[in-house]
Write an enzyme that holds these catalytic residues in place. Structure first.
Site, short mmCIF file in Angstrom:
data_model
loop_
_atom_site.label_atom_id
_atom_site.label_comp_id
_atom_site.label_asym_id
_atom_site.label_seq_id
_atom_site.Cartn_x
_atom_site.Cartn_y
_atom_site.Cartn_z
N HIS A 282 4.21 33.39 17.14
CA HIS A 282 3.31 32.50 18.61
C HIS A 282 2.07 32.98 19.07
CE1 HIS A 282 5.92 36.19 20.41
NE2 HIS A 282 5.35 35.99 21.17
ZN LIG Z 1 3.71 37.09 22.29
#
Ligand SMILES: [Zn+2]
Ligand SMILES: [Zn+2]
Length: 252
Positions: free
Chosen positions: A122
């Site tokens: 992410h």
């Molecule tokens: Zn993170």
């Protein structure tokens, strides 16, 4: 609030139809990624951009930046670049929202944590204010300090692909014992380098900086509005109204 499971990001990334996710989770999505609200935002704006699991990439390859950089280099580069493009779109949307809500925009950082706390790759898109009740300890703060080295700016990671193979090999190892000690470094304001004894003192500084910025921008906007009003008034008080002058020009 329940602590989110370490693998929740992966379940999101595997969704065939991300728009089924609740609007409190999903911010936006594309063919290649989805962007969610960070459940524990460490700044006024804080999003996570996750690559969707699209073959030939597998969920385990996309588990972290470290695992991704182990796959064939050009394929890894493609995935990071695509994620970066989607993050740029998110940055644009955040900037629009900043202007809408506050009347001005400020820096946004886009990068990875060198040692992630959740599974599935992410990219953090976070506003540089770092003003948030969820920012509670040194580890939180240092993990986003833009010059400390734990937070890996996307553009730096992208530059690794163009560096010589030995440098790429070294950086892509993302050794825990090299990065984790950075989280314990003493607290320093990322902007003015001022040292702080503890998190409450640093948070007060961040809040004061933010309040000062809002105040300055408000004054600037008020000044601008006053100037516009003065111009309008000057126009109205001129002998010929604006519309009349336009009419004259039209018929000439
Ligand atoms: Zn993170
Ligand atoms: Zn400062």
């Amino acid at each position: 609030m329940p602590v989110p499971s370490l693998t929740v990001l992966r379940t999101y990334a595997l969704k065939a139809n991300p728009s089924e996710l609740p609007s409190s989770v999903l911010f936006s999505h594309t063919e290649t990624s989805l962007t969610i609200f960070d459940a524990f935002p460490k700044a006024i704006f804080h999003f996570l951009v996750l690559p969707r699991v699209i073959p030939p990439a597998t969920a385990s390859e996309l588990s972290s930046l470290r695992s991704l950089l182990k796959v064939e280099k050009e394929r890894a580069r493609g995935i990071v670049e695509t994620l970066g493009k989607d993050a740029e779109q998110v940055r644009g949307m955040v900037e629009e929202e900043m202007v809408k809500r506050y009347g001005f925009k400020w820096d946004i950082w886009v990068g990875f944590h060198s040692v992630p706390s959740m599974e599935h790759l992410h990219l953090h898109v976070i506003s540089s204010d770092l003003v948030s009740p969820r920012l509670k300890n040194k580890k939180h703060y240092n993990s986003f300090h833009p010059k400390l080295g734990f937070f890996l700016h996307l553009k730096d990671v992208l530059s690794w692909f163009d560096s010589d193979p030995s440098y790429y090999a070294m950086m892509s190892g993302l050794k825990k014992d090299q990065y984790e000690p950075l989280l314990k470094e003493s607290l320093v304001c990322w902007e003015c380098d001022k040292p702080f004894k503890n998190i409450p003192a640093l948070k007060t500084h961040l809040q004061e900086k933010w309040d000062g910025r809002v105040e300055r921008e408000k004054k600037r906007l008020d000044k601008k509005r006053t100037r516009v009003r003065e111009l309008e008034e000057a126009d109205e008080s001129s002998s010929e109204p604006l519309n009349k002058r336009v009419d004259t020009r039209d018929t000439s």
